[in-house]
Design a protein around this motif. Structure first.
Motif, PDB file in Angstrom:
ATOM      1  N   ASN A   1       0.927  -1.166  -0.028  1.00  0.00           N
ATOM      2  CA  ASN A   1       0.035   0.259  -0.199  1.00  0.00           C
ATOM      3  C   ASN A   1       0.885   1.252   0.010  1.00  0.00           C
ATOM      4  O   ASN A   1       0.432   2.312   0.700  1.00  0.00           O
ATOM      5  N   GLY A   2       1.890   1.253  -0.784  1.00  0.00           N
ATOM      6  CA  GLY A   2       2.894   2.659  -0.884  1.00  0.00           C
ATOM      7  C   GLY A   2       3.753   2.620   0.064  1.00  0.00           C
ATOM      8  O   GLY A   2       4.358   3.612   0.221  1.00  0.00           O
ATOM      9  N   GLY A   3       3.687   1.532   1.227  1.00  0.00           N
ATOM     10  CA  GLY A   3       4.665   1.633   2.305  1.00  0.00           C
ATOM     11  C   GLY A   3       6.243   1.575   1.773  1.00  0.00           C
ATOM     12  O   GLY A   3       6.521   1.269   0.738  1.00  0.00           O
ATOM     13  N   LEU A   4       6.825   1.425   2.839  1.00  0.00           N
ATOM     14  CA  LEU A   4       8.373   1.378   2.646  1.00  0.00           C
ATOM     15  C   LEU A   4       8.810  -0.061   2.082  1.00  0.00           C
ATOM     16  O   LEU A   4       8.409  -1.078   2.271  1.00  0.00           O
ATOM     17  N   GLY A   5       9.497   0.014   0.929  1.00  0.00           N
ATOM     18  CA  GLY A   5       9.872  -1.356   0.245  1.00  0.00           C
ATOM     19  C   GLY A   5      11.304  -1.499   0.879  1.00  0.00           C
ATOM     20  O   GLY A   5      11.980  -0.908   1.770  1.00  0.00           O
ATOM     21  N   ARG A   6      11.631  -2.654   0.649  1.00  0.00           N
ATOM     22  CA  ARG A   6      12.994  -3.354   0.969  1.00  0.00           C
ATOM     23  C   ARG A   6      13.842  -3.985  -0.229  1.00  0.00           C
ATOM     24  O   ARG A   6      13.454  -4.711  -1.099  1.00  0.00           O
ATOM     25  N   LEU A   7      15.076  -3.577  -0.182  1.00  0.00           N
ATOM     26  CA  LEU A   7      16.208  -4.261  -1.030  1.00  0.00           C
ATOM     27  C   LEU A   7      17.045  -5.025  -0.415  1.00  0.00           C
ATOM     28  O   LEU A   7      17.595  -4.618   0.528  1.00  0.00           O
ATOM     29  N   ASP A   8      16.846  -6.285  -0.758  1.00  0.00           N
ATOM     30  CA  ASP A   8      17.940  -7.283  -0.088  1.00  0.00           C
ATOM     31  C   ASP A   8      19.298  -7.452  -0.930  1.00  0.00           C
ATOM     32  O   ASP A   8      19.225  -7.646  -2.036  1.00  0.00           O
ATOM     33  N   ILE A   9      20.751  -6.893  -0.116  1.00  0.00           N
ATOM     34  CA  ILE A   9      21.729  -7.135  -0.991  1.00  0.00           C
ATOM     35  C   ILE A   9      22.368  -8.456  -0.434  1.00  0.00           C
ATOM     36  O   ILE A   9      22.606  -8.531   0.874  1.00  0.00           O
ATOM     37  N   ASP A  10      22.699  -9.615  -1.219  1.00  0.00           N
ATOM     38  CA  ASP A  10      23.574 -10.864  -0.905  1.00  0.00           C
ATOM     39  C   ASP A  10      24.970 -10.785  -1.379  1.00  0.00           C
ATOM     40  O   ASP A  10      24.926 -10.501  -2.857  1.00  0.00           O
TER      41      ASP A  10
END
Length: 215
Positions: free
Chosen positions: A46-55
């Motif tokens: 709903n337009g909230g904070l997204g997340r980027l996972d870096i491995d």
């Protein structure tokens, strides 16, 4: 989104003389399988904070796992998270994993933990929120953590530490310290013992450190 992430990472590393080659979701170091890096974006609800996972895969058994929040929807949020990686972790992992050290972007020290000597690469504390307030990092912020590192039972391998401190604005705080992706009680105690700046509005500080055995 995968193409945006890969292209951004390839450009970022290329600016520092490191060539990466795409291999499905991964970017491999030219001429070798390791280290390898990938980024995966998770859109917020709903337009909230997204997340980027870096491995970042160091070898067949060890992987650095980091996550970065991204403000905004779609590509805007992903770019924001990629920028957080570039400001916080990038120069540390570049030094520890790809052996490219930029002394203007990180501090380099030596430290003994147990029977092993390490080169320690320390990134800047990066701030999110409270943009209009000057932020001075307490002098004992790192010294308390270094004292905890010196007593940690570390093996003669690469180790990494991620520090997060959040000022909630109501006199309370959030502290998370990870060692090799796992909660680290001694590190948590060290960071929680520091008198961090208190402000009425929320802000967070993040720091990334890598330890590389010295031959």
């Amino acid at each position: 989104m995968d193409r945006l992430i890969q292209n951004t990472l390839m450009d970022l590393f290329a600016e520092h003389g490191v060539g990466l080659e795409p291999d499905e979701d991964w970017l491999l170091t030219e001429g070798d399988d390791f280290p390898a890096i990938r980024g995966i974006w998770h859109e917020g609800n709903n337009g909230g904070l997204g997340r980027l996972d870096i491995d970042i895969v160091l070898d067949e058994e060890r992987t650095i796992e980091e996550s970065f929040g991204g403000i905004g929807a779609g590509k805007a949020g992903c770019r924001d998270a990629l920028d957080s990686f570039a400001r916080n972790d990038f120069h540390v992992v570049l030094a520890a994993c790809w052996h490219v050290v930029n002394g203007k972007k990180l501090a380099v020290r030596e430290l003994t933990a147990g029977a092993h000597r390490f080169a320690v690469y320390i990134g800047d504390f990066t701030l999110r929120g409270e943009d209009d307030a000057p932020m001075e990092i307490p002098e004992d912020g790192l010294s308390a953590l270094e004292a905890a590192i010196s007593t940690a039972p570390l093996t003669a391998d690469i180790h990494w530490i991620r520090v997060f401190y959040g000022n909630t604005g109501d006199g309370k705080s959030q502290v998370e310290v990870l060692l090799d992706n796992e909660p680290w009680a001694a590190g948590h105690k060290a960071i929680a013992s520091v008198e961090w700046p208190q402000h009425e509005r929320y802000y967070s500080l993040r720091n990334f450190i890598a330890l590389v055995p010295v031959d």
